[in-house]
Design an enzyme around this catalytic site. Structure first.
Site, short mmCIF file in Angstrom:
data_model
loop_
_atom_site.label_atom_id
_atom_site.label_comp_id
_atom_site.label_asym_id
_atom_site.label_seq_id
_atom_site.Cartn_x
_atom_site.Cartn_y
_atom_site.Cartn_z
N ASP A 53 0.84 -1.23 -0.22
CA ASP A 53 -0.07 0.03 -0.18
C ASP A 53 1.07 1.17 -0.01
OD1 ASP A 53 0.87 -0.36 2.66
OD2 ASP A 53 -1.03 -0.06 3.43
N SER A 54 2.43 1.12 0.02
CA SER A 54 3.20 2.14 -0.18
C SER A 54 2.70 2.80 -1.59
CB SER A 54 4.54 1.78 -0.01
OG SER A 54 4.90 0.58 -0.87
N ASP A 92 -1.18 -6.01 -0.37
CA ASP A 92 -1.64 -5.59 1.07
C ASP A 92 -3.11 -5.17 1.05
OD1 ASP A 92 0.13 -4.85 2.75
OD2 ASP A 92 1.13 -3.17 1.80
N LYS A 122 -1.61 -9.40 2.87
CA LYS A 122 -1.01 -8.68 4.07
C LYS A 122 -1.83 -7.86 4.67
CE LYS A 122 2.80 -5.97 3.76
NZ LYS A 122 2.40 -4.96 4.59
N GLU A 124 -1.88 -5.40 8.64
CA GLU A 124 -1.23 -5.03 9.71
C GLU A 124 -1.74 -5.18 11.02
OE1 GLU A 124 -0.17 -0.82 8.88
OE2 GLU A 124 0.79 -1.16 6.96
N GLU A 191 8.77 -4.37 10.82
CA GLU A 191 9.20 -3.19 10.19
C GLU A 191 9.67 -2.22 11.42
OE1 GLU A 191 6.68 -1.32 7.38
OE2 GLU A 191 8.00 0.61 7.31
O1 KIV Z 1 3.45 -1.05 1.72
C1 KIV Z 1 4.60 -1.45 1.72
O2 KIV Z 1 5.50 -1.19 0.88
C2 KIV Z 1 5.10 -2.18 2.76
C3 KIV Z 1 6.70 -2.58 2.87
C4 KIV Z 1 7.22 -1.31 3.49
C5 KIV Z 1 6.82 -3.72 3.93
O3 KIV Z 1 4.30 -2.72 3.63
#
Ligand code: KIV
Length: 273
Positions: A53-54, A92, A122, A124, A191
């Site tokens: 989600d980055s 994510d 994924k 969190e 992280e």
């Molecule tokens: O969204 C992302 O890129 C991440 C990584 C930094 C682990 O969750």
């Protein structure tokens, strides 16, 4: 294409992660959000691609990961999946897509799996989302956890500093990791946590740990591809190693192109019909 690894083209699965951990073989993971970058990364032999989600920051220019939607993540994950033959692809689940209720989490995860073809999702969090994690796994959806600095909680943390430096938070993180492991997660991203804690968690769980700013004793490492390639100059945390300075190369190429256009030096006769 040149420079590509062709040694082991066997598809990486969530099971491969357990096997690699048992063999002591490190897992290399990078983020990707589009077809072109995902092709380059997959053909280079990386084990896992995270559609992070980055994308919210890197692709859309948002200040944090909160605004990105399920539809937008599906767009990115589909583009990546079309390019990938070997790597495990994780998508994510964005902020708000799994925190409201188990049912909504399940609905969104099923959508992501059905509409993108990715291998896993994924999420969190630890104890607070454990029931949701169990529901996803019960539905046959492989889940990767994410502990420590969890960017979707940035407003709760009030900054992007190192997490779990004090004993209480470190103990909580270890307990969360063990709970996610027992629930059936195949991997956990750690992280920005102290290296010693990440090593302890890695030892304590049967699933693979993937570190980012968590030292070198995790089972694998992940970086944001555009960061490690030097495309995002503003972001220089201590854990980031620069493997290229693509922003310089790209800007130089763009300047030369622009100059050629201005000088009528492009296109040449050979480049014309
Ligand atoms: O969204 C992302 O890129 C991440 C990584 C930094 C682990 O969750």
């Amino acid at each position: 294409m040149s420079g590509y690894l062709t040694i082991n083209s066997k598809k990486i699965t969530t099971r491969s992660f357990f096997e690699m951990k048992q063999r002591g073989e490190k897992i290399a993971m990078l983020t990707a959000y589009d077809f072109t970058m995902a092709s380059l990364i997959d053909n280079s032999g990386i084990d896992c691609i995270l559609v992070g989600d980055s994308a919210s920051n890197v692709m859309a220019g948002n200040e944090n990961t909160l605004p990105i939607t399920v539809d937008e993540m599906i767009y990115h994950a589909r583009s990546v999946k079309r390019a990938v033959k070997r790597a495990l692809v994780i998508c994510d689940m964005p902020f708000g897509s799994y925190q409201i209720s188990r049912e909504e989490a399940l609905r969104n995860a099923v959508r992501i799996m059905k509409e993108t073809g990715v291998d896993a999702v994924k999420v969190e969090g630890g104890a607070d989302i454990l029931d949701t994690v169990k529901a996803l796994i019960a539905a046959g959806i492989p889940v990767c956890g994410h502990l420590g600095l969890t960017p979707q909680s940035i407003h709760k943390f009030g900054g992007y500093g190192v997490r779990a430096k004090d004993k209480a938070e470190a103990d909580r993180l270890l307990a969360d990791a063990q709970a996610l492991d027992v629930a059936g997660c195949f991997a956990i991203v750690l992280e920005k946590v102290p290296a010693e804690l990440a090593a302890k968690v890695t030892e304590a769980v049967s699933c693979a740990t993937i570190g980012i700013g968590a030292g070198c004793q995790t089972d694998g490492q992940v970086l944001v591809s555009t960061d490690m390639l030097g495309m995002t100059n503003a972001f220089r945390p201590r854990f980031l190693r620069l493997y290229a300075s693509l922003s310089t190369i790209i800007c130089d190429a763009i300047n030369r192109y622009s100059e050629d256009v201005k000088q009528s030096a492009f296109p040449s006769e050979e480049e014309s019909y």
